[in-house]
Design a protein around this motif. Structure first.
Motif: not given
Ligand code: AHG
Ligand code: MN
Ligand code: MN
Length: 360
Positions: A151-157, A159-162, A285-289, A311-318
């Protein structure tokens, strides 16, 4: 012990799965492994000083610091290892990411790889652990690449809606697991006799209105004006524009605040502020918000950056940080509205108004 009619977590998951006849069972297996990890962490937390797991994590070169620059507690490191050990072997995961690991965790080559990604904060509120306050674990399940590749960082980026599912365990007076699989929110209490999570809080709903807010007021000089306006209006109470008194809470353990808000309403704010320009907010963002955001929204509440739905925010970093506001719907919407009304805020700090303590 009287015979109980309550469902176990296992029964709950199997009954949920019957609605999806084609489901493979991988997802349920993953959630049950996460639940075992949470039970193991609950025991480590409960033994406290007796288990020798209090205090900072020490390495040969001194204390350790995570990617956020925060000192790791022994229990942060232990909880992270428990999450990995209990979930990496089963063939359900493509990879993992955690607050306590700089890079994504690759499933070891000796194990099969699966289709989900697990993202977690192994111990939230860990700065409170040495004073015996409530802490918890937060997790989020996403779909992974399903190619068997690293897996790469990009796989995790994503949005929360997913998110496919999100949950937390709370290590408080009782141990609880609160879970959403995208169909409402259910709360389970660990029965210490059976060692099983039992469904005790079905279909949790966050009340739409509240008179309780949570914010770290020591940061108030760094807040943006919409947040100042909101808090000032709460503090002004009955005689202010809100026409009612508010109460305030701050545990400094977000997972515990989220639980209180799920149980009785309220609003939590750790907004973006100007304290450190390198940090756009305190929480991640990814593991709290995102997981807390999904749970709150699935319970009828609202989660936001203050400006847009979390949940609409597009993450840019892990390990990206973000401003976070969540809780009772009408209050969160009010805070969002204040963000769209720029310049309207006049500082009406009640501590400095007429008849106040500090008037000059
Ligand atoms: P963590 O222990 O995972 O690093 O997170 C702690 C977070 C959160 O739980 C809490 O709301 C916040 O930090 C408290 O921050 P302050 O110390 O600024 O109040
Ligand atoms: Mn945390
Ligand atoms: Mn943590």
């Amino acid at each position: 012990m009287p015979l109980t009619n309550r469902s176990t977590l296992t029964q709950f998951l199997i009954e949920e799965r019957r609605r999806f006849p084609s489901a493979s069972g991988d997802f349920n297996a993953l959630i049950l492994d996460v639940a075992i990890a949470c039970k193991a962490i609950a025991r480590a937390v409960a033994f406290g000083e007796l288990g020798g797991a209090m205090g900072n994590h020490a390495t040969e070169s001194g204390g350790s610091v995570n990617v956020q620059g925060e000192t790791q507690k022994k229990l942060d490191v232990l909880s992270n290892e428990v999450f990995i050990r209990r979930t990496d072997w089963a063939g359900n995961l493509a990879g993992m990411a955690s607050e306590e690991m700089d890079l994504p965790y690759q499933i070891p080559a000796r194990y099969p790889r699966g289709k989900y990604l697990l993202v977690f904060d192994p111990l939230d509120g860990s700065s409170n652990i040495d004073v015996n306050m409530t802490v918890g674990s937060i997790f989020s399940v996403l779909r992974g690449p399903d190619t068997g590749a690293d897996v790469t960082e990009a796989d995790f980026l994503q949005p929360g809606a997913k998110q496919v599912a999100a949950g937390y365990a709370l290590y408080g007076p009782t141990t609880m697991l609160v879970l959403t699989v995208g169909d409402g929110v259910n709360g389970f209490t660990l029965d210490p006799n059976l060692g099983e999570f039992m469904l005790t809080h079905p279909h949790i709903q966050v009340p739409a209105d509240t008179q309780e807010f949570a914010i770290n007021a020591s940061n108030s000089r760094f807040w943006e004006s919409p947040v100042k306006r909101y808090v000032d209006e709460c503090l002004a109470g009955k005689t202010g524009p809100r026409g009612k008194d508010f109460n305030m809470r701050w545990i400094a353990s977000m997972v515990a605040e989220a639980h209180r808000i799920l149980m009785r309403g309220g609003v939590f704010m750790y907004p973006r502020d100007t304290k450190d320009p390198a940090k756009p907010g305190r929480l991640r963002l990814l593991y709290e918000a995102n997981p807390i955001g999904m749970i709150i929204e699935q319970a009828g509440g609202r989660a936001s950056t203050g400006e847009k739905p979390m949940l609409e925010v597009q993450p840019t970093a892990l390990h990206q940080r973000i401003g976070l506001v969540f809780g009772s719907k009408n209050e969160v919407e009010r805070i969002e509205r204040y963000h769209t009304e720029p310049g309207r805020h006049e500082m009406i700090n009640p501590l400095f108004t007429e008849r106040s303590l500090f008037r000059d």
